[in-house]
Design a protein around this motif. Structure first.
Motif, PDB file in Angstrom:
ATOM      1  N   LEU A 145       0.548  -1.289   0.014  1.00  0.00           N
ATOM      2  CA  LEU A 145      -0.101  -0.072   0.187  1.00  0.00           C
ATOM      3  C   LEU A 145       0.776   1.202  -0.057  1.00  0.00           C
ATOM      4  N   ARG A 153       2.251   9.512  -5.585  1.00  0.00           N
ATOM      5  CA  ARG A 153       2.364  10.816  -5.100  1.00  0.00           C
ATOM      6  C   ARG A 153       3.717  11.384  -4.989  1.00  0.00           C
ATOM      7  N   PHE A 175       1.823   9.006  11.604  1.00  0.00           N
ATOM      8  CA  PHE A 175       3.038   9.669  11.076  1.00  0.00           C
ATOM      9  C   PHE A 175       3.986  10.185  12.490  1.00  0.00           C
TER      10      PHE A 175
ATOM     11  N   LEU B 242       3.055  15.608   5.800  1.00  0.00           N
ATOM     12  CA  LEU B 242       2.249  14.468   6.030  1.00  0.00           C
ATOM     13  C   LEU B 242       0.921  14.464   6.921  1.00  0.00           C
ATOM     14  N   GLU B 245      -1.823  15.940   5.208  1.00  0.00           N
ATOM     15  CA  GLU B 245      -2.306  15.164   4.046  1.00  0.00           C
ATOM     16  C   GLU B 245      -2.596  13.962   4.216  1.00  0.00           C
ATOM     17  N   VAL B 246      -2.960  13.457   5.431  1.00  0.00           N
ATOM     18  CA  VAL B 246      -3.297  12.447   5.771  1.00  0.00           C
ATOM     19  C   VAL B 246      -4.440  11.545   5.042  1.00  0.00           C
ATOM     20  N   ALA B 248      -5.405  12.172   2.097  1.00  0.00           N
ATOM     21  CA  ALA B 248      -4.938  12.054   0.665  1.00  0.00           C
ATOM     22  C   ALA B 248      -4.014  10.853   0.697  1.00  0.00           C
ATOM     23  N   TRP B 249      -3.229  10.327   1.621  1.00  0.00           N
ATOM     24  CA  TRP B 249      -2.452   9.228   1.597  1.00  0.00           C
ATOM     25  C   TRP B 249      -3.300   7.968   2.001  1.00  0.00           C
ATOM     26  N   ASP B 250      -4.352   8.095   2.529  1.00  0.00           N
ATOM     27  CA  ASP B 250      -5.416   7.032   2.470  1.00  0.00           C
ATOM     28  C   ASP B 250      -4.881   5.667   2.848  1.00  0.00           C
ATOM     29  N   LEU B 251      -4.289   5.787   4.105  1.00  0.00           N
ATOM     30  CA  LEU B 251      -3.405   4.398   4.421  1.00  0.00           C
ATOM     31  C   LEU B 251      -4.261   3.547   5.566  1.00  0.00           C
TER      32      LEU B 251
END
Lengths: 254, 254
Positions: A145, A153, A175, B242, B245-246, B248-251
């Motif tokens: 992933l 990105r 993070f 990060l 943008e959490v 957008a990272w969609d983790l």
């Protein structure tokens, strides 16, 4: 569109389970090449072999072992195995054991990723924290992933992502910044079979400071930790401070 | 007042000229101990020997050689040789050759100083840039001066000073950040006497980007360069980005 070119390395060695899981997990994302040390290379840090030539042994269609360090592997992978094609991504791991806090300085896994960053390639280091029973299944899935996201990105130049996966099913992702650990006992005295003294490094169990926001705290709470690390170790705040205190340092005329 | 306790190490080895010059230069500042590798250890980075015990050989009243890396030497120096006394300062060097820019990642000299920082001890790495004829005389004198200042003023936790001395008499001192270098040729193919292919790392001469404010620019202009380096490699700006943008990272859900 050509599929992404992905180089995989590690410090546990070509024959470790973790790198197999990683290469398999990334297989569907692009063209995956494995260039890894022929044996375990833990705690070798960013060591580079300059005093002797290196051997490159092909073990699979896209798999090579090197009699050197993780940094050697990335250098030979990019400079020789891929014959001038620049990878779109380097992923290092999956390491057997955590790479958190100050320990990233010793880590061959993280250093392989840094070597990619030096060469201008986006990079991820992935480590499986081992505290009890564990499975590489979550780590493999997460590596896939995060690799997908970084391929899509990108990452800014000079930055890598250092990922640590908790031992049991992750509750989610955090993070983080690097934590702090102290070892209880640094050196253990021993006697060899011939009666001579010798010394082992690293006796006691590491003790971590449980500071909110750190990699250790995230993993300790059951989350996957992602720490952005920068190649440039300059302390910018300290540099400004030193410049403002230049008279007090009184270093001219030396 | 007890005189300061100073531990000296390097990566060129116990018998190198640079460490002799350094230990002599610091001799009048306090009680100086030398714990250094028994042979050259360049480019070993922060490697730590965990797979075998280490030997400690006493070669002088306060001088020991270790069959290991610079990091091993600092660990054994603090943990064994000094028997629990914490040094007031660790100085690593004087390295034969520059340690600037990205190359600090490979440097045993800088890593020995980082190991001291991990152990909570202020540390300085000193390297002699070699471009032509040179003398260690300036480097020895400057090492003494900067050691005096650090003993007097201290350094914040987690920070070391990385010093590079130009080949000819320095025009003065500059506080700098790390520069960037690129090597022209990464891997050189060779054939051994039995006809098998092998590969040397690092063929071409390094090319430096001459960016104002960097270590390389300072040394190139004839100045001694001092770069503050931080142990914590977390990229704080990237971490904030990060976190923002959490989504957008969609983790999550992985």
């Amino acid at each position: 569109m050509t599929p992404p070119l992905i180089l995989v390395s590690n410090d546990d060695g070509y024959h470790s389970e973790g790198i197999r899981v990683l290469a398999d997990a990334l297989g569907s994302l692009g063209e995956v090449w494995v260039v890894a040390p022929d044996r375990e290379n833990s705690a070798v840090s960013h060591a580079l072999t300059l005093s002797r030539p290196l051997r490159l042994t092909q073990l699979a269609e896209r798999g090579f072992a090197v009699d050197g360090t993780p940094t050697d592997c990335v250098t030979l992978g990019v400079g020789q195995v891929l014959k001038g094609r620049t990878p779109d991504l380097v992923v290092s791991g999956i390491n057997f054991g955590a790479n958190m806090g100050d320990d990233v300085h010793y880590s061959g896994t993280v250093s392989a990723a840094f070597e990619a960053v030096i060469l201008g390639v986006p990079a991820i280091a992935v480590s499986q924290v081992i505290w009890s029973e564990f499975s590489y299944a979550f780590a493999g899935r997460f590596a896939r992933l995060i690799a997908t996201r970084v391929l899509g990105r990108g990452l800014p130049p000079g930055v890598l992502l250092n990922v640590n996966i908790p031992p049991s099913r992750p509750k989610g992702v955090r993070f983080t910044r690097l934590g702090k650990r102290t070892y209880g006992e640094g050196v253990v005295e021993d006697t060899d079979p011939r009666g001579r003294k010798c010394y082992w490094i690293g006796g006691g169990d590491p003790v971590w400071e449980d500071i909110p926001g750190t990699d250790y705290a995230a993993v300790g709470a059951g989350y996957t930790s992602i720490t952005p690390l920068q190649l440039d170790m300059t302390d910018r705040d300290q540099l400004l401070l030193l410049d403002s205190e230049v008279a007090a340092w009184d270093l001219e005329g030396s």
